[in-house]
Structure formats: structure tokens, C-alpha cells
Design a protein around this motif. Structure first.
Motif, PDB file in Angstrom:
ATOM      1  N   ARG A   1       0.407  12.573  -6.813  1.00 24.51           N
ATOM      2  CA  ARG A   1       0.276  13.526  -7.925  1.00 24.51           C
ATOM      3  C   ARG A   1       1.194  14.727  -7.736  1.00 24.51           C
ATOM      4  O   ARG A   1       1.444  15.172  -6.615  1.00 24.51           O
TER       5      ARG A   1
ATOM      6  N   MET B   1       1.253   6.502  -6.903  1.00 23.47           N
ATOM      7  CA  MET B   1       0.046   7.201  -7.400  1.00 23.47           C
ATOM      8  C   MET B   1       0.082   8.695  -7.058  1.00 23.47           C
ATOM      9  O   MET B   1      -0.742   9.447  -7.572  1.00 23.47           O
TER      10      MET B   1
ATOM     11  N   GLU C   1      -3.562   5.226   8.306  1.00 26.37           N
ATOM     12  CA  GLU C   1      -2.665   6.375   8.309  1.00 26.37           C
ATOM     13  C   GLU C   1      -3.454   7.642   8.004  1.00 26.37           C
ATOM     14  O   GLU C   1      -4.525   7.595   7.387  1.00 26.37           O
ATOM     15  N   THR C   2      -2.920   8.765   8.432  1.00 26.86           N
ATOM     16  CA  THR C   2      -3.552  10.045   8.106  1.00 26.86           C
ATOM     17  C   THR C   2      -3.587  10.227   6.590  1.00 26.86           C
ATOM     18  O   THR C   2      -2.627   9.879   5.890  1.00 26.86           O
ATOM     19  N   GLU C   3      -4.687  10.774   6.091  1.00 17.35           N
ATOM     20  CA  GLU C   3      -4.933  10.951   4.655  1.00 17.35           C
ATOM     21  C   GLU C   3      -4.807   9.619   3.915  1.00 17.35           C
ATOM     22  O   GLU C   3      -4.069   9.471   2.956  1.00 17.35           O
ATOM     23  N   ASP C   4      -5.523   8.647   4.438  1.00 15.03           N
ATOM     24  CA  ASP C   4      -5.526   7.330   3.797  1.00 15.03           C
ATOM     25  C   ASP C   4      -6.823   6.620   4.178  1.00 15.03           C
ATOM     26  O   ASP C   4      -7.677   7.195   4.889  1.00 15.03           O
ATOM     27  N   LEU C   5      -6.975   5.410   3.709  1.00 20.86           N
ATOM     28  CA  LEU C   5      -8.188   4.649   4.003  1.00 20.86           C
ATOM     29  C   LEU C   5      -7.854   3.175   4.072  1.00 20.86           C
ATOM     30  O   LEU C   5      -6.800   2.755   3.612  1.00 20.86           O
TER      31      LEU C   5
ATOM     32  N   ARG D   1       0.831  -1.207   0.000  1.00 21.69           N
ATOM     33  CA  ARG D   1       0.000   0.000   0.000  1.00 21.69           C
ATOM     34  C   ARG D   1       0.869   1.263   0.000  1.00 21.69           C
ATOM     35  O   ARG D   1       0.599   2.206  -0.732  1.00 21.69           O
TER      36      ARG D   1
ATOM     37  N   LYS E   1      -1.449  17.263 -11.117  1.00 28.59           N
ATOM     38  CA  LYS E   1      -2.170  17.190  -9.845  1.00 28.59           C
ATOM     39  C   LYS E   1      -3.406  18.086  -9.891  1.00 28.59           C
ATOM     40  O   LYS E   1      -4.457  17.758  -9.332  1.00 28.59           O
TER      41      LYS E   1
ATOM     42  N   LEU F   1      -6.655   6.532  -4.159  1.00 27.88           N
ATOM     43  CA  LEU F   1      -5.776   7.561  -3.606  1.00 27.88           C
ATOM     44  C   LEU F   1      -6.610   8.611  -2.878  1.00 27.88           C
ATOM     45  O   LEU F   1      -7.557   9.166  -3.456  1.00 27.88           O
ATOM     46  N   VAL F   2      -6.239   8.878  -1.623  1.00 29.03           N
ATOM     47  CA  VAL F   2      -6.889   9.948  -0.863  1.00 29.03           C
ATOM     48  C   VAL F   2      -6.077  11.221  -1.028  1.00 29.03           C
ATOM     49  O   VAL F   2      -4.856  11.216  -0.830  1.00 29.03           O
ATOM     50  N   GLN F   3      -6.756  12.278  -1.432  1.00 28.13           N
ATOM     51  CA  GLN F   3      -6.115  13.592  -1.531  1.00 28.13           C
ATOM     52  C   GLN F   3      -7.011  14.581  -0.797  1.00 28.13           C
ATOM     53  O   GLN F   3      -8.079  14.922  -1.313  1.00 28.13           O
TER      54      GLN F   3
ATOM     55  N   LYS G   1       0.820   4.022  -2.892  1.00 28.96           N
ATOM     56  CA  LYS G   1       0.464   5.424  -2.590  1.00 28.96           C
ATOM     57  C   LYS G   1       1.543   6.372  -3.104  1.00 28.96           C
ATOM     58  O   LYS G   1       1.238   7.423  -3.677  1.00 28.96           O
TER      59      LYS G   1
ATOM     60  N   ALA H   1     -10.696   1.161  -1.605  1.00 22.21           N
ATOM     61  CA  ALA H   1      -9.570   1.058  -0.680  1.00 22.21           C
ATOM     62  C   ALA H   1      -8.232   1.010  -1.398  1.00 22.21           C
ATOM     63  O   ALA H   1      -7.190   1.266  -0.791  1.00 22.21           O
TER      64      ALA H   1
END
Lengths: 370, 104
Positions: free
Chosen positions: A57, A55, B14-18, A48, A118, B57-59, A52, B54
Motif C-alpha cells: 500500500r 498488494m 519473513e519479518t512482517e509476514d506470515l 508470495r 494506505k 497482507l501483513v502491515q 506481497k 496466509a
């Protein structure tokens, strides 16, 4: 069963179980029945945190590459216009043609995925410009490409299968000069201008998006009409050398690279290692193509931006067939298979996996390979 | 009848994640930890096609589908970008004793 006549005169007639690639035909229904539509595809395991990071941006690389691209477009077109109609202008038109008629293919694609930049509006602006250059309606192609990723090379489901079985050799060769694709693009544009969509497009473009298709087509029609009118008024094809014709005389590079994405590989499988190809390219072609030579990687993880694909390749190559060393070496394996397909053999390539790879899912891919 | 379910430890995200949470009844959910350290929960599958969010990407407050770039605001479930049009269903969350609970 269809009876086909080979385009090479001495080949004569042969029998081939020709598949129906139409999205409106029986094959699409069968693909759904077999569970090939929206299936659970094979993915190489990537942690993961690594994914991350891949991916992630940034505007940095696409801003740099877009600035170079626009500058090169302006310089080559400017030099071509300045030297027109001298033969000295030819090298500049050749460069401009590739930047317009081939680089737009990768820009359309990557910005359509929303991964190049982005900042979303930057993706959207480059997407619109590149779509105009490559003559692909941005709304139609966003949705067709979405389907292409869901059902990659699933016959009757994927609207973007460029090389079918048997391959249409004449079409591919003519498309090196953009001829067949551009004719079809104009035909579709005229349909859209009248407020309609092609019946196949209606299968994947939601009704709520149809007005965007029509609006864009009407703007494009006005631009092309103004360009033709200017050319007539000037008594010169120069305006068309800048707008429109580069889609023809500069198309060869995106056909050369694009054909290799999936040609001569398996169809109706749910493992991108079997139906997509990664090959190495020189740096200039990689700039033009925005790293889409890493095509297995792109299909397996479509949200990884183009600038991160070489890193993704290094990370997962232990699980992939080895990449072809060049365009030439890739075609050396592709062309014999396409020629056999032209003769009616139902063959395709199954590349050997390294010992470190997880095996192909044989229960799903039991057809005969070349 | 909605009820609270213990889904995971807060430190699992984690922060800014899922992360993905599969309920024994077969439903799948996505649980998010925002940059502001708040927890949110939505349905786990993209409304466009059968893809687990899941892996996306979390932004900030957005989750991007890993397959087709559909984007949602995970706080409200609102679809923000095609090909996603249908909103995600959202669920209440709370943290108790370091565990994330979701009301489903």
C-alpha cells in the motif's frame, strides 16, 4: 418456465428458461447445494514475494489522482456555473458529469476495498463522498460488493449482476443516463430513511450495521432536500446541475465500461477467467475508471490496488484469455451474444486461453458456450 | 488438552509476514513474524468467510484478509475492520532451537 416478450416488436413471443436472480429465490438455495457459494476459486499462481509487492500500500498514487479529480471537479463545475445558462457551459457540464457520475463509481469501489490509499481514513473519506455521488449507500454496497467477490456471477447469490439473461436492454440503455439506477437508488434511500432495509439487503448486511445505513440515508435525504429547496428558491436548476443531476448526465462512461466487466460471459462458474473480462482502455478512461478494465485480475486478487493492476496483468496474462484491444472491440464480441440471449438462446462466450495457460476446470463449467 | 506443536522453522517466515500451517487433524493456522521479530499464531481462516489469511497482507501488527479487506490485530485476534466482526482465536507461541512451536 417464463414466457417473455421481446422489446423489439417484430420478434414476438418466445419461451425462455428464465433464471431467478433474486437473492430470496430458489436459485440461491440451489447454488449453495451445488457448492457454488463461497467456493474455492481458481487462482493463477503468483509467488508470495511478488504478491506481497503487488498488494503493498501507498498513499502516493491515490493522493495524486484524488487531487487531480477534485481539481477537475471544481474547475469544470466552476466554469459551468460561471457560463450558465449559456450553451458555452455545456462542455464543462459534460466533463463535470463524467467526473461526478462515473469517476465516483471507481472511487467508491476501490476505496471500499480499502486498497486505494494506505491510510485507512483517506479510503473512508473518499468512499463516503464517492458513494454519495454515485447514490450507493456506503454500508449496503460495501456488503453487497463483498458478496459479489465471494460469489461472482453466481445466480441467486451475487447482488451485483448488472447484465442478466436475458439482458434487460432497455434498462441498460436508460442507465447510460443513470435513469433506472438512480430511481432505484432513491427508492432504496426512502426505505432506509424510514429505518428499514430492503429484504434482499437484509440477507447480506448484518443487523449490527443497519443503523449506519439509516443514518447515512437520512443525511443524504437532507442534502438532496436542501439542494431542491435552493433550486426552487433560486428559480433555477443550477444547484441540481451541481448535486444530483450529474449522476444522470454523467453516467454513460461507467455504464460503458461497467457492462463489459462480466456481460456475455459465463455464470455459475468458479473461475474468473470465464466470467470476467479484461480490456484495454485509453489513459483518460483508465483515470476515470481507475484501471478496473483489468477486471479478471481484480477479481482474482482483489487486494491488489488499482495502480498495481497493470503490473499484475503483465505478470499473469500468460494464464488469461487475451485482453480485448479496446472498448469497441470488446463490444463487438459482447453485443452479438447479448442479442442472441435477447432472442432466447442460452449462450455465452468462452474465450480461448493461450497455450501457456492452465485449462479451465471443465468438470465445473460444462455448459454450452457461444 | 492444549499441547505444543512444532509448526515450522523460524526462518521460514519473513519479518512482517506470515505462513499457513495445516495441522494433521485438519485445523489450519496462520503464524506471523512481526516487525519486532516476535512470533504470533491465530486461526488460519478469516472469521468472515472461508478464506486463508496466509494469502493476505501483513502491515505492522495487522493482517488483512486477501478477499474482502477484513482486518485483524494478529497479536490479540481483535477484528478491526468490516466485514470482519468476529475476533480470531489466538494461540501461544515459542521459539526453541530455531523452530516455532504453537500451543493448540
Amino acid at each position: 418456465m417464463d414466457y417473455l416478450r421481446c422489446p423489439i416488436p417484430w420478434c414476438g413471443e418466445f419461451v425462455l428458461d428464465r433464471r431467478n436472480y433474486s437473492l430470496l429465490g430458489e436459485e440461491g438455495r440451489k447454488a449453495v447445494e451445488k457448492g457454488l457459494a463461497a467456493a474455492d476459486w481458481y487462482h493463477t499462481k503468483v509467488s508470495r514475494n511478488e504478491m506481497k509487492e503487488l498488494m503493498g500500500r501507498t498513499d502516493r498514487y491515490a493522493l495524486r489522482d484524488t487531487a487531480i479529480w477534485i481539481a477537475a471537479l471544481l474547475l469544470s463545475a466552476g466554469a459551468g456555473i460561471y457560463l450558465w445558462p449559456s450553451w458555452f457551459s455545456v462542455p464543462f457540464w459534460l466533463a463535470y458529469g463524467v467526473l461526478y457520475g462515473s469517476s465516483s463509481d471507481s472511487r467508491w469501489h476501490e476505496c471500499g476495498h480499502g486498497t486505494a490509499f494506505k491510510t485507512p481514513w483517506m479510503n473512508d473519506v473518499v468512499h463516503q463522498i464517492a458513494c454519495f455521488m454515485i447514490m450507493r449507500n456506503p454500508t449496503v454496497w460495501r456488503w453487497s460488493h463483498s458478496r459479489h467477490h465471494t460469489d461472482t456471477i453466481i445466480v441467486g447469490r451475487d447482488p451485483e449482476i448488472a447484465v442478466m439473461r436475458p439482458p434487460d436492454a432497455a434498462r441498460i440503455l436508460l442507465n447510460l443516463f443513470g435513469i433506472m439506477d438512480a430511481i432505484e437508488a432513491f427508492r432504496r434511500m426512502f426505505i432506509h430513511v424510514t429505518g428499514r432495509l430492503h429484504p434482499e439487503e437484509e440477507t447480506y448486511v448484518p443487523a449490527s450495521e443497519h443503523h449506519k445505513v439509516v443514518f447515512t440515508a437520512r443525511i443524504w435525504f437532507a442534502i438532496y432536500a436542501a439542494t431542491v429547496a435552493t433550486a426552487v428558491w433560486m428559480g433555477s436548476i443550477l444547484p441540481l446541475m451541481v448535486i444530483g443531476l450529474p449522476r444522470f448526465y454523467g453516467a454513460w462512461h461507467h455504464i460503458m465500461t461497467g457492462v463489459l466487466q462480466h456481460a456475455a460471459l459465463a455464470d455459475d462458474v468458479i473461475d474468473h477467467r470465464l466470467n470476467s473480462r479484461t480490456f484495454h482502455l485509453n489513459p483518460i478512461s483508465r483515470f476515470i475508471y481507475w484501471n478496473m478494465n483489468y477486471h479478471v485480475e481484480h477479481h482474482m486478487f482483489p487486494m491488489v490496488p488499482y495502480h498495481a493492476l497493470p503490473r499484475l496483468h503483465e505478470l499473469i496474462k500468460h494464464d488469461l484469455p487475451s485482453a480485448d484491444g479496446s472498448v469497441w472491440s470488446a463490444y463487438r464480441t459482447v453485443l452479438p451474444v447479448l442479442l442472441r440471449q435477447l432472442r432466447g438462446d442460452n449462450v455465452f462466450l468462452v474465450r480461448k486461453l493461450p497455450d501457456t495457460a492452465r485449462p479451465y476446470r471443465a468438470e465445473l463449467h460444462d455448459a454450452v458456450g457461444a | 488438552m492444549p499441547h505444543w506443536v512444532d509448526a515450522c522453522a523460524a526462518e521460514d517466515i519473513e519479518t512482517e509476514d506470515l505462513i499457513r500451517y495445516d495441522h494433521p487433524d485438519g485445523r489450519t493456522f496462520a503464524i506471523y513474524r512481526s516487525p519486532e521479530d516476535e512470533f504470533h499464531c491465530t486461526d488460519g481462516l478469516c472469521t468472515h468467510e472461508f478464506v486463508h489469511l496466509a494469502d493476505g497482507l501483513v502491515q505492522g501488527c495487522l493482517i488483512e484478509c486477501p478477499m474482502h479487506n477484513g482486518v485483524f490485530d494478529y497479536r490479540t485476534g481483535k477484528a478491526k475492520r468490516a466485514p470482519a466482526y468476529e475476533d480470531l482465536k489466538t494461540y501461544q507461541t515459542k521459539v526453541e532451537n530455531g523452530r516455532v512451536l504453537i500451543e493448540i
